[in-house]
Design a protein around this motif. Structure first.
Motif, short mmCIF file in Angstrom:
data_model
loop_
_atom_site.label_atom_id
_atom_site.label_comp_id
_atom_site.label_asym_id
_atom_site.label_seq_id
_atom_site.Cartn_x
_atom_site.Cartn_y
_atom_site.Cartn_z
N GLU A 1 0.85 -1.20 0.00
CA GLU A 1 0.00 0.00 0.00
C GLU A 1 0.88 1.25 0.00
OE1 GLU A 1 -3.17 0.20 -0.31
OE2 GLU A 1 -3.72 -1.91 -0.08
N LYS A 2 0.73 2.10 -1.00
CA LYS A 2 1.63 3.25 -1.18
C LYS A 2 1.45 4.33 -0.13
CE LYS A 2 2.09 2.56 -6.17
NZ LYS A 2 1.91 3.14 -7.51
N ASP A 3 0.27 4.43 0.48
CA ASP A 3 0.05 5.50 1.45
C ASP A 3 0.34 5.07 2.89
OD1 ASP A 3 -2.02 3.71 1.31
OD2 ASP A 3 -3.60 5.18 1.72
N LEU A 4 0.91 3.87 3.06
CA LEU A 4 1.30 3.41 4.39
C LEU A 4 2.82 3.24 4.44
CD1 LEU A 4 -1.41 0.65 5.09
CD2 LEU A 4 -1.40 3.02 5.89
N GLN A 5 3.41 3.51 5.61
CA GLN A 5 4.84 3.27 5.79
C GLN A 5 5.04 2.44 7.07
OE1 GLN A 5 6.92 6.96 6.07
NE2 GLN A 5 5.68 7.77 7.75
N PHE A 6 6.12 1.65 7.09
CA PHE A 6 6.30 0.67 8.15
C PHE A 6 7.69 0.82 8.78
CE2 PHE A 6 3.60 -0.90 4.79
CZ PHE A 6 2.45 -1.27 5.48
N GLU A 7 7.74 0.51 10.07
CA GLU A 7 9.01 0.52 10.82
C GLU A 7 9.19 -0.86 11.45
OE1 GLU A 7 10.83 2.43 14.92
OE2 GLU A 7 9.16 3.45 13.93
N TYR A 8 10.16 -1.62 10.92
CA TYR A 8 10.38 -2.98 11.43
C TYR A 8 10.98 -2.93 12.83
CZ TYR A 8 11.98 -7.83 11.71
OH TYR A 8 12.19 -9.12 12.10
N ARG A 9 10.39 -3.65 13.76
CA ARG A 9 10.84 -3.63 15.17
C ARG A 9 11.71 -4.83 15.52
NH1 ARG A 9 6.03 -3.23 19.10
NH2 ARG A 9 7.74 -2.65 20.49
N GLY A 10 11.83 -5.76 14.59
CA GLY A 10 12.55 -6.99 14.88
C GLY A 10 11.64 -8.03 15.49
N LYS A 11 12.26 -9.12 15.98
CA LYS A 11 11.48 -10.18 16.63
C LYS A 11 11.44 -9.92 18.13
CE LYS A 11 12.02 -13.79 13.17
NZ LYS A 11 12.32 -15.21 12.92
N ILE A 12 10.24 -9.90 18.68
CA ILE A 12 10.05 -9.58 20.10
C ILE A 12 9.46 -10.80 20.79
CG2 ILE A 12 8.79 -8.09 21.72
CD1 ILE A 12 8.91 -5.92 19.57
N ASN A 13 10.04 -11.11 21.95
CA ASN A 13 9.60 -12.27 22.72
C ASN A 13 8.21 -12.01 23.29
OD1 ASN A 13 9.89 -14.83 23.83
ND2 ASN A 13 10.64 -14.04 25.77
N VAL A 14 7.26 -12.89 22.98
CA VAL A 14 5.87 -12.73 23.38
C VAL A 14 5.47 -13.89 24.28
CG1 VAL A 14 3.48 -12.60 22.57
CG2 VAL A 14 5.30 -11.49 21.27
N LYS A 15 4.83 -13.60 25.36
CA LYS A 15 4.41 -14.62 26.33
C LYS A 15 3.50 -15.65 25.65
CE LYS A 15 2.00 -15.16 30.75
NZ LYS A 15 1.25 -14.47 31.82
N GLY A 16 3.90 -16.94 25.76
CA GLY A 16 3.09 -18.02 25.21
C GLY A 16 3.21 -18.18 23.70
N LYS A 17 3.97 -17.31 23.01
CA LYS A 17 4.08 -17.34 21.55
C LYS A 17 5.51 -17.44 21.03
CE LYS A 17 -0.32 -16.73 20.60
NZ LYS A 17 -1.11 -17.69 19.81
N GLY A 18 6.44 -17.16 21.91
CA GLY A 18 7.82 -17.12 21.46
C GLY A 18 8.14 -15.78 20.83
N LYS A 19 9.10 -15.76 19.91
CA LYS A 19 9.49 -14.52 19.26
C LYS A 19 8.65 -14.29 17.99
CE LYS A 19 14.22 -14.21 20.98
NZ LYS A 19 15.62 -14.02 20.61
N LEU A 20 8.06 -13.07 17.91
CA LEU A 20 7.23 -12.71 16.76
C LEU A 20 7.72 -11.41 16.14
CD1 LEU A 20 3.63 -13.38 18.18
CD2 LEU A 20 5.01 -14.89 16.74
N SER A 21 7.72 -11.37 14.80
CA SER A 21 8.10 -10.13 14.10
C SER A 21 6.96 -9.11 14.21
CB SER A 21 8.39 -10.42 12.63
OG SER A 21 9.50 -11.25 12.49
N MET A 22 7.35 -7.86 14.47
CA MET A 22 6.35 -6.80 14.63
C MET A 22 6.78 -5.54 13.86
SD MET A 22 5.33 -7.06 18.66
CE MET A 22 5.17 -8.64 19.46
N TYR A 23 5.77 -4.71 13.52
CA TYR A 23 6.00 -3.48 12.77
C TYR A 23 5.14 -2.36 13.35
CZ TYR A 23 7.85 -6.61 9.13
OH TYR A 23 8.54 -7.56 8.42
N PHE A 24 5.72 -1.15 13.37
CA PHE A 24 4.89 0.04 13.60
C PHE A 24 4.44 0.53 12.22
CE2 PHE A 24 7.31 1.01 17.72
CZ PHE A 24 6.31 0.44 18.49
N VAL A 25 3.19 0.94 12.12
CA VAL A 25 2.65 1.42 10.85
C VAL A 25 2.15 2.85 11.01
CG1 VAL A 25 0.33 0.47 11.32
CG2 VAL A 25 1.00 0.93 8.96
#
Length: 654
Positions: free
Chosen positions: A627-651
């Motif tokens: 989507e051209k009108d959205l921009q993203f900031e990759y946060r890396g993989k973050i340790n999540v309770k009960g899920k392990g490490k998950l990739s996350m982004y700020f939009v």
């Protein structure tokens, strides 16, 4: 002695009489010259003041323009210049017309035709007839409008005045438009448009483009409507035609309202209202107020909707514009119904239907008159004479027949009146009872739709139960206030509830605009879902845009609270996309809810987010990354309770 004196005296009298007889023509001649010179000078002075009124009128200085016209009118009356007097009354009417005072405008146009007739100024008579027709058109009295347009057209064709013929042809096209005869309307508009383009008359072309835009809008041809209205708006701005600009702005508001693009509709309606107030155009001030109030009612802004529609109704009643009164009453009925004020809702419901019935009767009358007008235009004079002769013969026979049946008809008429009175009384009672039942039914349905999505509510009413549904791709949104307990401790219980309510009311409006379904609130947490109960290919993007708008609201709310020395909340938002199951739980106080691991992951996206940010998962990012009108900031993989490490982004948005 006496005879000689009498003779001398008689001779003197004769000499004096001869002198007077010789001097009198000279005296009369010079007096006429002086009087003629005086009239010429007075006319020059009156003409000069009259021209000054035109300058003030163009600048919108209505009071100054009226003063100029009244000064020139007084001079024209002294020198008995009927054409000048007619011009003054016509110009006074134009001032009141621009100010939206149609009653005074009408009386002054009628006065101008009297003086134009005295001076045999046919062009002026045609112009006044055309303007009188325009006033009746704006007041919704189409039969009267058509009658005066016809009179104007007859004179204009005799004078071979192409521009005036085009103007009246365009006006007749507007009446065909109101009668929903789009083919005839388009023919008249196109004929007028061709004349204006050929003569390079931009100001008059605005009205034709506006008329064509409205015609295409009624045919739901939005692209053509938008093209014509935008072209009309550009011309109105470039030629500084404020009144035409207001009309086109209002029609653009109607276009976007029909398309359910409410924020764009608000923009055009508000601009139309502002310019109407500045130019004292009461008709479009009333129309704009009611239009804005109606949109606010649809979006749940009941209090502001009531204020605007009540104000618009008062102006419409003053102007006697039935169509606007009916729209205002409908707005007030819906707003009071949403506010659970049953008595006032019923009052405006009945008033709305009375006005609607009045409009229906008027439309029937308009169609009948339109048919008559077309017939008169098609028949030549010989055919008309022959038809009138035959009609007269038929009428005479009918009168003779009716004479014999008069007594029977009188008795039958009395009987019918008695029966009609009884039926009307019963019908009126039934109508009121149905209206009360309908209000209660609408109220119940409104409450049910507040609890459940409309499709789910309809299924529940029809079957008595709702089947659970699987959704392969649903976007789940969670919000939560950070440090809620600490902030809440600074507020009284009443203040705390009011603050949360203000925030959640705003969230409700935002998700309604983006077509997202509210699921529930849990304390200070707010949950919504996109792509259900109806799947939507753009649901993920809409959910993100809604989340960003929620964060923007909280930022503005925080600034406002701090300026008033009040505590404010910070908020985290998280979104995850995946499969879920949706359905109704329980049989008492039932609730539409969703289940699945997607819900848990979305909750983790929120709890691992940051204030004033929207945190999304890898799944969500993969769907909207192009989507051209959205921009993203990759946060890396973050340790999540009960899920392990998950990739996350700020939009965010560009």
């Amino acid at each position: 002695m006496f005879k000689e004196e009498r003779k001398i005296r008689n001779n003197r009298v004769c000499i004096i009489r001869k002198c007077l007889k010789l001097a009198l023509p000279f005296f009369v001649f010079n007096t006429t010259i002086l009087f003629s010179q005086s009239n010429t000078e007075s006319k020059i002075k009156a003409d000069s003041i009259f021209k000054l009124s035109n300058k003030n009128l163009k600048k919108g200085n209505y009071d100054a323009a009226l003063k100029n016209i009244e000064e020139s009118l007084a001079i024209y009356k002294i020198i008995d210049n009927n054409r000048g007097i007619g011009n003054c009354f016509r110009k006074i009417a134009v001032v009141f017309y621009y100010q939206g005072n149609y009653t005074k405008a009408l009386s002054n146009f009628e006065e101008s035709t009297l003086y134009y007739t005295k001076s045999d100024h046919k062009k002026g008579i045609a112009s006044s007839y055309n303007n009188i027709g325009a006033i009746y058109y704006y007041l919704g009295n189409y039969p009267k409008a058509l009658d005066f347009y016809r009179k104007a057209l007859e004179l204009q064709e005799k004078l071979n005045n192409k521009l005036q013929i085009a103007a009246t042809t365009k006006n007749i096209g507007s009446i065909y438009l109101e009668l929903n005869d789009y083919k005839s309307a388009k023919n008249h508009f196109q004929e007028a448009k061709n004349i204006y383009i050929k003569s390079q008359n931009s100001k008059q072309l605005i009205q034709v483009l506006s008329g064509l835009g409205e015609m295409y809008l009624r045919e739901l041809n939005y692209s053509q409507a938008l093209n014509h209205l935008e072209e009309a708006l550009e011309l109105a701005i470039s030629t500084k035609e404020i009144r035409r600009e207001i009309e086109v702005l209002f029609k653009l508001g109607e276009l976007y309202s029909d398309k359910k693009e409410y924020y764009k509709a608000f923009k055009y309606y508000k601009t139309s209202l502002l310019k109407s107030e500045q130019s004292k155009n009461l008709l479009y001030k009333s129309n704009s107020l009611v239009a804005i109030g109606t949109l606010e009612s649809k979006l749940g802004k009941v209090l502001t909707s009531l204020k605007k529609c009540e104000k618009g109704l008062k102006i419409a009643e003053k102007l006697k514009v039935i169509s606007t009164q009916q729209e205002a009453c409908e707005c007030l009925y819906n707003s009071y119904k949403k506010g659970n004020n049953v008595n006032l809702a019923l009052q405006y419901f009945e008033q709305m239907h009375l006005l609607r019935d009045s409009l229906n009767l008027k439309q029937t009358s308009n169609k009948m008159l339109n048919m008559k007008f077309e017939k008169e235009m098609l028949l030549d004079s010989i055919a008309n004479v022959e038809k009138e002769r035959k009609l007269k013969l038929a009428h005479d026979k009918e009168v003779q027949r009716q004479e014999k049946q008069r007594n029977i008809l009188l008795i039958s008429g009395v009987f019918i009146l008695v029966i009609a009175g009884a039926l009307w009384s019963r019908l009126n009672y039934t109508k009121k009872a149905k209206a009360i039942l309908q209000v209660e039914k609408d109220r119940s349905e409104h409450l049910l739709h507040n609890i459940l999505p409309e499709e789910v509510a309809d299924e529940l009413k029809e079957k008595g139960f709702v089947k659970a549904q699987d959704f392969e791709t649903a976007s789940i949104l969670f919000t939560d206030f950070k440090s809620f307990t600490a902030t809440a401790s600074k507020l009284t219980p009443q203040e705390l509830v009011e603050e949360i309510n203000e925030c959640f009311k705003a969230f409700d409006g935002i998700i309604e605009y983006y077509g997202i379904e509210k699921i529930k609130t849990i304390g200070d947490a707010y949950m919504a879902a996109g792509g259900l109960p109806k799947p939507d290919v753009n649901a993920v993007k809409k959910t993100i845009l809604a989340a960003l708008e929620m964060q923007e609201f909280i930022k503005e709310r925080k600034k406002k609270n701090y300026s008033n020395d009040k505590p404010a909340f910070d908020m985290r938002v998280g979104i995850h996309v995946g499969p879920i199951v949706a359905g109704i739980v329980g049989v008492k106080k039932f609730q539409y809810d969703v289940w699945g691991d997607t819900v848990n992951t979305a909750s983790r996206m929120e709890s691992n987010g940051a204030i004033e940010k929207v945190n999304i998962s890898q799944n969500t990012y993969e769907i909207v990354k192009d989507e051209k009108d959205l921009q993203f900031e990759y946060r890396g993989k973050i340790n999540v309770k009960g899920k392990g490490k998950l990739s996350m982004y700020f939009v965010s948005v560009y």
